[in-house]
Motif scaffolding. Structure first.
Motif, mmCIF file in Angstrom:
data_model
loop_
_atom_site.group_PDB
_atom_site.id
_atom_site.type_symbol
_atom_site.label_atom_id
_atom_site.label_comp_id
_atom_site.label_asym_id
_atom_site.label_seq_id
_atom_site.Cartn_x
_atom_site.Cartn_y
_atom_site.Cartn_z
ATOM 1 N N ASN A 74 -8.082 5.715 41.312
ATOM 2 C CA ASN A 74 -6.851 6.141 41.997
ATOM 3 C C ASN A 74 -5.648 5.704 41.171
ATOM 4 N N GLY A 75 -4.487 6.238 41.534
ATOM 5 C CA GLY A 75 -3.278 5.953 40.781
ATOM 6 C C GLY A 75 -2.817 4.516 40.944
ATOM 7 N N HIS A 76 -3.021 3.984 42.131
ATOM 8 C CA HIS A 76 -2.577 2.610 42.374
ATOM 9 C C HIS A 76 -3.312 1.616 41.474
ATOM 10 N N PHE A 77 -4.640 1.750 41.408
ATOM 11 C CA PHE A 77 -5.394 0.801 40.567
ATOM 12 C C PHE A 77 -5.065 1.023 39.084
ATOM 13 N N ALA A 83 4.991 2.941 48.464
ATOM 14 C CA ALA A 83 4.607 1.521 48.557
ATOM 15 C C ALA A 83 3.868 1.020 47.312
ATOM 16 N N SER A 84 3.033 1.889 46.750
ATOM 17 C CA SER A 84 2.176 1.507 45.627
ATOM 18 C C SER A 84 2.927 0.847 44.470
ATOM 19 N N THR A 85 4.088 1.385 44.097
ATOM 20 C CA THR A 85 4.803 0.897 42.914
ATOM 21 C C THR A 85 5.152 -0.583 43.075
ATOM 22 N N TYR A 95 5.992 3.778 33.108
ATOM 23 C CA TYR A 95 6.496 4.769 34.069
ATOM 24 C C TYR A 95 5.481 5.017 35.174
ATOM 25 N N ASP A 96 5.977 5.058 36.401
ATOM 26 C CA ASP A 96 5.169 5.581 37.493
ATOM 27 C C ASP A 96 5.414 7.090 37.501
ATOM 28 N N ALA A 97 4.435 7.817 36.935
ATOM 29 C CA ALA A 97 4.541 9.274 36.818
ATOM 30 C C ALA A 97 3.642 9.956 37.850
ATOM 31 N N ALA A 98 3.404 9.253 38.972
ATOM 32 C CA ALA A 98 2.501 9.788 40.005
ATOM 33 C C ALA A 98 2.931 11.165 40.496
ATOM 34 N N HIS A 99 4.247 11.437 40.464
ATOM 35 C CA HIS A 99 4.753 12.728 40.949
ATOM 36 C C HIS A 99 4.886 13.755 39.832
ATOM 37 N N ALA A 100 4.603 13.358 38.603
ATOM 38 C CA ALA A 100 5.098 14.140 37.463
ATOM 39 C C ALA A 100 4.003 14.833 36.662
ATOM 40 N N PHE A 123 -0.549 8.182 36.371
ATOM 41 C CA PHE A 123 -0.566 9.403 37.182
ATOM 42 C C PHE A 123 -1.464 9.164 38.389
ATOM 43 N N SER A 124 -1.143 9.857 39.486
ATOM 44 C CA SER A 124 -2.020 9.844 40.658
ATOM 45 C C SER A 124 -2.621 11.227 40.827
ATOM 46 N N PHE A 125 -3.932 11.246 41.072
ATOM 47 C CA PHE A 125 -4.626 12.509 41.357
ATOM 48 C C PHE A 125 -5.077 12.522 42.814
ATOM 49 N N THR A 151 -2.918 14.746 47.822
ATOM 50 C CA THR A 151 -1.604 15.298 48.154
ATOM 51 C C THR A 151 -0.756 15.620 46.919
ATOM 52 N N LYS A 152 -1.287 15.352 45.723
ATOM 53 C CA LYS A 152 -0.479 15.555 44.533
ATOM 54 C C LYS A 152 -0.722 16.961 43.938
ATOM 55 N N VAL A 153 0.119 17.329 42.985
ATOM 56 C CA VAL A 153 0.069 18.674 42.379
ATOM 57 C C VAL A 153 -1.311 18.964 41.757
HETATM 58 C C1 LIG Z 1 0.742 8.635 45.120
HETATM 59 C C2 LIG Z 1 1.587 7.591 44.467
HETATM 60 C C3 LIG Z 1 1.037 6.418 43.874
HETATM 61 C C4 LIG Z 1 -0.368 5.947 44.083
HETATM 62 O O1 LIG Z 1 -1.339 6.821 43.812
HETATM 63 P P1 LIG Z 1 -2.759 6.806 44.552
HETATM 64 O O2 LIG Z 1 -3.543 7.742 43.694
HETATM 65 O O3 LIG Z 1 -2.552 7.311 45.938
HETATM 66 O O4 LIG Z 1 -3.298 5.422 44.509
HETATM 67 C C5 LIG Z 1 1.878 5.591 43.133
HETATM 68 N N1 LIG Z 1 3.191 5.842 43.025
HETATM 69 C C6 LIG Z 1 3.756 6.913 43.607
HETATM 70 C C7 LIG Z 1 5.225 7.148 43.418
HETATM 71 C C8 LIG Z 1 2.984 7.807 44.372
HETATM 72 O O5 LIG Z 1 3.569 8.840 44.977
#
Ligand SMILES: *Cc1c(COP(=O)(O)O)cnc(C)c1O
Length: 370
Positions: A65-68, A91-93, A160-165, A184-186, A189-191
Protein backbone atom coordinates in the motif's frame (compact mmCIF):
# COMPACT_ATOMS: atom_id res chain seq x y z
CA UNK A 1 -37.80 0.21 -16.80
CA UNK A 2 -36.10 2.83 -14.67
CA UNK A 3 -36.48 2.36 -10.96
CA UNK A 4 -36.77 5.59 -9.06
CA UNK A 5 -36.07 4.42 -5.53
CA UNK A 6 -33.44 6.24 -3.65
CA UNK A 7 -30.59 3.67 -3.69
CA UNK A 8 -30.82 3.73 -7.45
CA UNK A 9 -30.11 7.42 -7.42
CA UNK A 10 -27.16 7.48 -5.06
CA UNK A 11 -24.06 9.00 -6.54
CA UNK A 12 -20.96 7.90 -4.66
CA UNK A 13 -17.95 10.15 -4.21
CA UNK A 14 -15.86 7.67 -6.17
CA UNK A 15 -16.25 4.36 -7.85
CA UNK A 16 -13.24 2.23 -8.74
CA UNK A 17 -12.88 1.25 -12.38
CA UNK A 18 -12.59 -2.50 -12.97
CA UNK A 19 -11.20 -4.39 -15.94
CA UNK A 20 -13.54 -6.86 -17.64
CA UNK A 21 -13.85 -9.93 -15.47
CA UNK A 22 -12.73 -12.07 -18.42
CA UNK A 23 -9.59 -9.98 -18.84
CA UNK A 24 -8.70 -10.42 -15.17
CA UNK A 25 -9.45 -14.17 -15.27
CA UNK A 26 -7.08 -14.56 -18.21
CA UNK A 27 -4.43 -12.57 -16.36
CA UNK A 28 -4.56 -14.71 -13.19
CA UNK A 29 -4.94 -18.08 -14.94
CA UNK A 30 -1.20 -18.91 -14.70
CA UNK A 31 -1.35 -18.54 -10.94
CA UNK A 32 -3.45 -21.72 -10.68
CA UNK A 33 -0.79 -23.62 -12.57
CA UNK A 34 2.40 -22.30 -11.05
CA UNK A 35 1.10 -21.54 -7.51
CA UNK A 36 3.44 -18.58 -7.18
CA UNK A 37 0.98 -16.30 -5.39
CA UNK A 38 3.21 -13.67 -3.79
CA UNK A 39 6.90 -12.91 -3.03
CA UNK A 40 7.82 -11.02 -6.17
CA UNK A 41 6.58 -13.42 -8.83
CA UNK A 42 6.10 -12.91 -12.55
CA UNK A 43 3.12 -10.54 -12.27
CA UNK A 44 4.97 -8.37 -9.76
CA UNK A 45 8.01 -8.18 -12.06
CA UNK A 46 5.88 -7.43 -15.10
CA UNK A 47 3.95 -4.65 -13.36
CA UNK A 48 7.17 -3.13 -12.06
CA UNK A 49 8.67 -2.86 -15.52
CA UNK A 50 5.43 -1.62 -17.08
CA UNK A 51 5.17 1.10 -14.44
CA UNK A 52 8.77 2.21 -15.03
CA UNK A 53 7.76 2.75 -18.66
CA UNK A 54 4.42 4.38 -17.99
CA UNK A 55 5.57 6.70 -15.19
CA UNK A 56 8.89 7.35 -16.97
CA UNK A 57 10.86 6.94 -13.74
CA UNK A 58 14.36 5.52 -13.28
CA UNK A 59 13.56 3.12 -10.41
CA UNK A 60 10.48 1.71 -8.72
CA UNK A 61 9.76 -0.64 -5.82
CA UNK A 62 6.21 -1.92 -5.38
CA UNK A 63 4.52 -2.13 -1.99
CA UNK A 64 1.35 -3.54 -0.43
CA UNK A 65 0.00 0.00 0.00
CA UNK A 66 1.00 3.63 -0.35
CA UNK A 67 1.25 4.25 3.36
CA UNK A 68 3.83 1.51 3.97
CA UNK A 69 5.71 2.76 0.90
CA UNK A 70 5.98 6.16 2.59
CA UNK A 71 7.04 4.75 5.96
CA UNK A 72 9.57 2.56 4.17
CA UNK A 73 11.19 5.34 2.17
CA UNK A 74 11.52 7.47 5.31
CA UNK A 75 13.21 4.47 6.94
CA UNK A 76 15.50 3.97 3.92
CA UNK A 77 16.99 7.43 4.28
CA UNK A 78 17.62 6.80 8.00
CA UNK A 79 16.12 10.18 8.81
CA UNK A 80 16.24 11.72 12.23
CA UNK A 81 14.73 14.91 13.60
CA UNK A 82 12.23 17.28 12.00
CA UNK A 83 10.35 16.92 8.73
CA UNK A 84 8.65 19.89 7.07
CA UNK A 85 5.28 18.92 5.60
CA UNK A 86 1.71 20.21 5.29
CA UNK A 87 -1.45 19.43 7.27
CA UNK A 88 -3.70 19.66 4.17
CA UNK A 89 -3.41 15.98 3.29
CA UNK A 90 -4.67 12.51 4.07
CA UNK A 91 -3.86 11.13 7.54
CA UNK A 92 -1.22 8.84 6.05
CA UNK A 93 1.33 11.59 5.30
CA UNK A 94 1.53 12.89 8.86
CA UNK A 95 1.12 9.48 10.50
CA UNK A 96 4.01 8.02 8.46
CA UNK A 97 6.33 10.78 9.71
CA UNK A 98 5.22 10.28 13.32
CA UNK A 99 5.38 6.48 13.08
CA UNK A 100 9.01 6.78 11.91
CA UNK A 101 9.71 8.72 15.15
CA UNK A 102 10.20 11.95 13.26
CA UNK A 103 8.68 15.27 14.21
CA UNK A 104 6.33 16.85 11.66
CA UNK A 105 6.75 20.62 11.34
CA UNK A 106 3.74 22.05 9.53
CA UNK A 107 4.20 24.54 6.74
CA UNK A 108 1.23 26.39 5.28
CA UNK A 109 -0.15 25.81 1.78
CA UNK A 110 -0.68 28.25 -1.08
CA UNK A 111 -4.19 29.36 -2.01
CA UNK A 112 -3.84 28.51 -5.72
CA UNK A 113 -3.52 24.73 -5.68
CA UNK A 114 -3.22 23.94 -1.95
CA UNK A 115 0.29 22.48 -2.16
CA UNK A 116 3.08 23.55 0.23
CA UNK A 117 4.00 27.25 0.07
CA UNK A 118 7.78 27.24 -0.52
CA UNK A 119 8.10 30.87 0.58
CA UNK A 120 7.19 29.74 4.09
CA UNK A 121 9.55 26.77 4.31
CA UNK A 122 12.80 28.55 5.08
CA UNK A 123 11.51 30.10 8.31
CA UNK A 124 10.76 26.59 9.59
CA UNK A 125 14.21 25.12 8.92
CA UNK A 126 16.28 24.44 12.03
CA UNK A 127 19.47 22.46 12.62
CA UNK A 128 17.22 19.44 13.29
CA UNK A 129 15.44 19.58 9.93
CA UNK A 130 16.29 16.54 7.81
CA UNK A 131 13.65 16.42 5.08
CA UNK A 132 10.68 17.98 3.33
CA UNK A 133 7.61 15.88 2.56
CA UNK A 134 5.40 17.91 0.20
CA UNK A 135 2.13 16.54 -1.21
CA UNK A 136 1.00 16.88 -4.83
CA UNK A 137 -2.52 17.57 -3.57
CA UNK A 138 -5.33 16.50 -5.95
CA UNK A 139 -2.63 15.65 -8.50
CA UNK A 140 -1.37 19.24 -8.86
CA UNK A 141 2.44 19.39 -8.91
CA UNK A 142 4.02 21.30 -6.04
CA UNK A 143 6.28 24.27 -6.79
CA UNK A 144 9.05 21.86 -7.59
CA UNK A 145 11.85 24.29 -8.59
CA UNK A 146 11.52 26.35 -5.41
CA UNK A 147 11.48 23.22 -3.26
CA UNK A 148 14.54 21.90 -5.11
CA UNK A 149 16.47 25.14 -4.51
CA UNK A 150 15.74 25.04 -0.78
CA UNK A 151 16.63 21.39 -0.46
CA UNK A 152 19.96 21.91 -2.19
CA UNK A 153 20.79 24.99 -0.17
CA UNK A 154 19.99 23.30 3.14
CA UNK A 155 20.91 19.71 2.20
CA UNK A 156 17.48 18.31 2.92
CA UNK A 157 15.97 15.17 1.47
CA UNK A 158 12.76 15.69 -0.48
CA UNK A 159 10.20 12.91 -0.51
CA UNK A 160 7.02 13.70 -2.40
CA UNK A 161 3.70 12.22 -1.44
CA UNK A 162 2.48 11.63 -5.00
CA UNK A 163 -0.45 9.44 -3.92
CA UNK A 164 -2.82 11.65 -5.95
CA UNK A 165 -0.51 12.16 -8.89
CA UNK A 166 -0.41 8.90 -10.86
CA UNK A 167 0.25 9.68 -14.53
CA UNK A 168 0.95 13.37 -13.91
CA UNK A 169 3.82 14.95 -15.83
CA UNK A 170 5.45 18.26 -15.04
CA UNK A 171 7.29 20.02 -17.90
CA UNK A 172 7.20 16.73 -19.77
CA UNK A 173 8.88 14.78 -16.95
CA UNK A 174 7.17 12.01 -14.96
CA UNK A 175 6.10 13.38 -11.58
CA UNK A 176 7.88 10.49 -9.82
CA UNK A 177 11.26 11.76 -11.03
CA UNK A 178 11.45 14.78 -8.73
CA UNK A 179 13.12 14.99 -5.34
CA UNK A 180 14.98 12.05 -3.83
CA UNK A 181 11.90 9.83 -3.94
CA UNK A 182 8.13 9.85 -4.38
CA UNK A 183 5.43 7.54 -3.17
CA UNK A 184 2.31 6.51 -5.06
CA UNK A 185 -0.87 4.89 -3.76
CA UNK A 186 -2.69 2.26 -5.79
CA UNK A 187 -5.65 2.16 -3.42
CA UNK A 188 -9.05 1.31 -4.93
CA UNK A 189 -10.09 4.97 -4.78
CA UNK A 190 -7.12 6.26 -6.76
CA UNK A 191 -6.82 6.92 -10.52
CA UNK A 192 -4.80 3.72 -10.99
CA UNK A 193 -5.36 0.92 -8.52
CA UNK A 194 -4.31 -2.57 -7.50
CA UNK A 195 -7.15 -2.72 -4.92
CA UNK A 196 -4.55 -1.99 -2.24
CA UNK A 197 -1.04 -1.17 -3.34
CA UNK A 198 1.62 1.44 -3.71
CA UNK A 199 5.14 2.17 -4.85
CA UNK A 200 8.26 4.19 -4.22
CA UNK A 201 9.99 5.77 -7.20
CA UNK A 202 13.51 7.10 -6.68
CA UNK A 203 16.62 8.51 -8.27
CA UNK A 204 19.38 6.51 -6.57
CA UNK A 205 19.29 2.81 -7.52
CA UNK A 206 21.23 1.95 -4.35
CA UNK A 207 18.01 2.39 -2.41
CA UNK A 208 16.58 -0.73 -4.08
CA UNK A 209 18.13 -3.37 -1.79
CA UNK A 210 17.19 -1.39 1.32
CA UNK A 211 13.56 -1.04 0.21
CA UNK A 212 13.56 -4.76 -0.65
CA UNK A 213 14.81 -5.55 2.87
CA UNK A 214 12.13 -3.40 4.45
CA UNK A 215 9.34 -4.98 2.44
CA UNK A 216 10.41 -8.59 2.99
CA UNK A 217 11.78 -9.00 6.55
CA UNK A 218 15.36 -8.30 5.49
CA UNK A 219 15.54 -11.84 4.12
CA UNK A 220 18.47 -12.24 1.72
CA UNK A 221 18.40 -16.02 1.39
CA UNK A 222 17.13 -19.18 3.13
CA UNK A 223 19.65 -18.76 5.94
CA UNK A 224 20.46 -15.08 5.72
CA UNK A 225 18.50 -12.30 7.39
CA UNK A 226 20.28 -8.98 7.17
CA UNK A 227 17.77 -6.38 8.34
CA UNK A 228 14.79 -6.12 10.73
CA UNK A 229 12.31 -5.41 7.93
CA UNK A 230 8.54 -5.69 7.83
CA UNK A 231 6.13 -7.14 5.29
CA UNK A 232 5.22 -4.77 2.49
CA UNK A 233 4.94 -7.15 -0.45
CA UNK A 234 2.42 -6.67 -3.23
CA UNK A 235 0.93 -10.08 -4.07
CA UNK A 236 0.40 -11.56 -7.53
CA UNK A 237 -3.36 -10.94 -7.60
CA UNK A 238 -2.84 -7.26 -6.84
CA UNK A 239 -0.14 -7.05 -9.50
CA UNK A 240 -2.43 -8.83 -12.00
CA UNK A 241 -5.26 -6.35 -11.53
CA UNK A 242 -2.68 -3.59 -11.84
CA UNK A 243 -1.52 -5.02 -15.18
CA UNK A 244 -5.14 -5.04 -16.38
CA UNK A 245 -5.92 -1.54 -15.11
CA UNK A 246 -2.73 -0.13 -16.62
CA UNK A 247 -3.90 -1.27 -20.09
CA UNK A 248 -6.87 1.08 -19.73
CA UNK A 249 -5.23 3.98 -17.89
CA UNK A 250 -5.32 6.41 -20.81
CA UNK A 251 -9.05 5.95 -21.29
CA UNK A 252 -9.54 6.16 -17.49
CA UNK A 253 -7.84 9.58 -17.43
CA UNK A 254 -9.59 10.72 -20.63
CA UNK A 255 -13.02 9.85 -19.22
CA UNK A 256 -12.23 11.62 -15.96
CA UNK A 257 -11.16 14.64 -18.01
CA UNK A 258 -14.56 14.77 -19.73
CA UNK A 259 -16.36 14.68 -16.36
CA UNK A 260 -14.04 17.37 -14.92
CA UNK A 261 -14.52 19.63 -17.93
CA UNK A 262 -18.29 19.33 -17.54
CA UNK A 263 -17.95 20.50 -13.93
CA UNK A 264 -15.80 23.41 -15.07
CA UNK A 265 -18.34 24.37 -17.76
CA UNK A 266 -21.14 24.33 -15.19
CA UNK A 267 -19.37 26.03 -12.27
CA UNK A 268 -16.82 28.38 -13.82
CA UNK A 269 -17.40 32.06 -13.18
CA UNK A 270 -19.85 31.61 -10.31
CA UNK A 271 -19.08 34.23 -7.69
CA UNK A 272 -17.92 32.61 -4.46
CA UNK A 273 -16.99 29.23 -5.96
CA UNK A 274 -13.29 28.75 -6.54
CA UNK A 275 -12.09 26.03 -8.91
CA UNK A 276 -8.48 24.88 -9.14
CA UNK A 277 -6.58 25.80 -12.29
CA UNK A 278 -4.50 23.13 -13.97
CA UNK A 279 -0.89 24.33 -14.26
CA UNK A 280 0.05 25.22 -17.84
CA UNK A 281 3.10 22.97 -17.84
CA UNK A 282 1.43 20.00 -16.13
CA UNK A 283 -0.27 17.01 -17.65
CA UNK A 284 -3.11 16.48 -15.18
CA UNK A 285 -4.77 13.20 -14.14
CA UNK A 286 -8.21 14.50 -13.06
CA UNK A 287 -8.02 12.59 -9.80
CA UNK A 288 -10.31 14.91 -7.80
CA UNK A 289 -12.63 17.84 -8.33
CA UNK A 290 -12.33 20.13 -5.32
CA UNK A 291 -14.31 23.35 -5.07
CA UNK A 292 -13.82 26.02 -2.42
CA UNK A 293 -16.76 28.10 -1.20
CA UNK A 294 -15.17 31.48 -0.65
CA UNK A 295 -17.83 34.15 -0.26
CA UNK A 296 -20.65 32.02 -1.72
CA UNK A 297 -24.22 32.60 -0.51
CA UNK A 298 -24.22 29.10 1.07
CA UNK A 299 -21.60 27.59 3.31
CA UNK A 300 -19.67 24.43 2.42
CA UNK A 301 -21.50 22.51 5.13
CA UNK A 302 -24.92 23.65 3.86
CA UNK A 303 -24.08 22.51 0.33
CA UNK A 304 -22.67 19.24 1.68
CA UNK A 305 -25.96 18.56 3.53
CA UNK A 306 -28.12 19.52 0.58
CA UNK A 307 -26.20 17.23 -1.79
CA UNK A 308 -26.29 14.46 0.79
CA UNK A 309 -30.09 14.77 1.09
CA UNK A 310 -30.24 14.22 -2.66
CA UNK A 311 -28.15 11.06 -2.45
CA UNK A 312 -24.96 12.74 -3.67
CA UNK A 313 -21.90 11.80 -1.67
CA UNK A 314 -19.15 14.38 -1.40
CA UNK A 315 -16.13 14.63 0.87
CA UNK A 316 -14.76 17.51 2.92
CA UNK A 317 -11.37 16.47 1.69
CA UNK A 318 -9.14 17.58 3.57
CA UNK A 319 -11.06 18.45 6.67
CA UNK A 320 -10.04 18.19 9.45
CA UNK A 321 -6.41 19.16 8.98
CA UNK A 322 -3.97 16.53 10.21
CA UNK A 323 -2.52 19.01 12.72
CA UNK A 324 -5.92 19.14 14.43
CA UNK A 325 -6.44 15.36 14.76
CA UNK A 326 -7.46 14.17 18.22
CA UNK A 327 -4.40 11.90 18.34
CA UNK A 328 -2.15 14.98 18.11
CA UNK A 329 -4.10 17.08 20.61
CA UNK A 330 -1.96 19.76 22.21
CA UNK A 331 1.02 19.13 19.91
CA UNK A 332 0.31 21.50 17.04
CA UNK A 333 -1.45 24.80 16.47
CA UNK A 334 -3.62 25.15 13.36
CA UNK A 335 -3.26 28.96 13.60
CA UNK A 336 0.27 28.44 12.27
CA UNK A 337 -1.19 27.19 8.98
CA UNK A 338 -3.94 29.78 8.38
CA UNK A 339 -4.40 29.17 4.65
CA UNK A 340 -4.74 25.42 5.22
CA UNK A 341 -7.28 26.13 7.95
CA UNK A 342 -9.22 28.52 5.71
CA UNK A 343 -9.38 26.03 2.83
CA UNK A 344 -10.19 23.04 5.06
CA UNK A 345 -13.28 24.89 6.33
CA UNK A 346 -14.51 25.67 2.80
CA UNK A 347 -13.48 22.81 0.52
CA UNK A 348 -15.69 20.10 -0.90
CA UNK A 349 -14.58 17.41 -3.36
CA UNK A 350 -17.33 16.45 -5.77
CA UNK A 351 -18.03 12.96 -7.15
CA UNK A 352 -15.52 12.08 -9.86
CA UNK A 353 -14.99 8.74 -11.54
CA UNK A 354 -14.65 7.50 -15.10
CA UNK A 355 -18.23 6.34 -15.59
CA UNK A 356 -19.99 9.23 -13.84
CA UNK A 357 -22.73 10.32 -16.26
CA UNK A 358 -22.62 13.91 -17.50
CA UNK A 359 -26.34 14.18 -16.70
CA UNK A 360 -25.41 13.40 -13.07
CA UNK A 361 -22.75 16.11 -13.16
CA UNK A 362 -25.43 18.52 -14.36
CA UNK A 363 -27.77 17.43 -11.56
CA UNK A 364 -25.01 17.90 -8.94
CA UNK A 365 -24.20 21.35 -10.28
CA UNK A 366 -27.81 22.45 -10.41
CA UNK A 367 -28.21 21.55 -6.72
CA UNK A 368 -25.06 23.52 -5.89
CA UNK A 369 -26.43 26.47 -7.87
CA UNK A 370 -29.90 25.92 -6.29
C1 LIG B 1 -4.25 7.44 -0.43
C2 LIG B 1 -3.20 8.31 0.17
C3 LIG B 1 -2.08 7.79 0.88
C4 LIG B 1 -1.97 6.38 1.36
O1 LIG B 1 -2.13 5.42 0.44
P1 LIG B 1 -2.71 3.97 0.79
O2 LIG B 1 -2.40 3.23 -0.47
O3 LIG B 1 -4.17 4.11 1.04
O4 LIG B 1 -1.97 3.43 1.96
C5 LIG B 1 -1.06 8.66 1.26
N1 LIG B 1 -1.15 9.98 1.02
C6 LIG B 1 -2.21 10.52 0.39
C7 LIG B 1 -2.22 12.00 0.13
C8 LIG B 1 -3.28 9.71 -0.03
O5 LIG B 1 -4.34 10.27 -0.61
Amino acid sequence: MKRMDRTDNIIPMMRPSMPDLKEYMDEIKDLWDNRWLTNMGAKHKALESQLIDYLEVPNITLFNNGHFALESVLETFALNGEVITTPFTFASTTHAIVRRHLKPVFCDINFDDYTIDPSKIEALITDKTCAIVPVHVYGHPCQIEAIERLSEMHRLKVIYDAAHAFGVHYKGVGIGCFGDASIFSFHATKVFHTIEGGAVTYRDEELAPILDDIKNFGIKGPEAVAYPGGNGKMNEFQAAIGICNLRHIESEIARRKIVSERYVAQLEGIVGIKLTQIKKDARHNYSYFPIVFDGYNKSRDEVFEELNKNGIMTRKYFYPLTNSFACYKGEFNTDETPVAKYVADRVLTLPLYADLALSDVDRICSIIKN
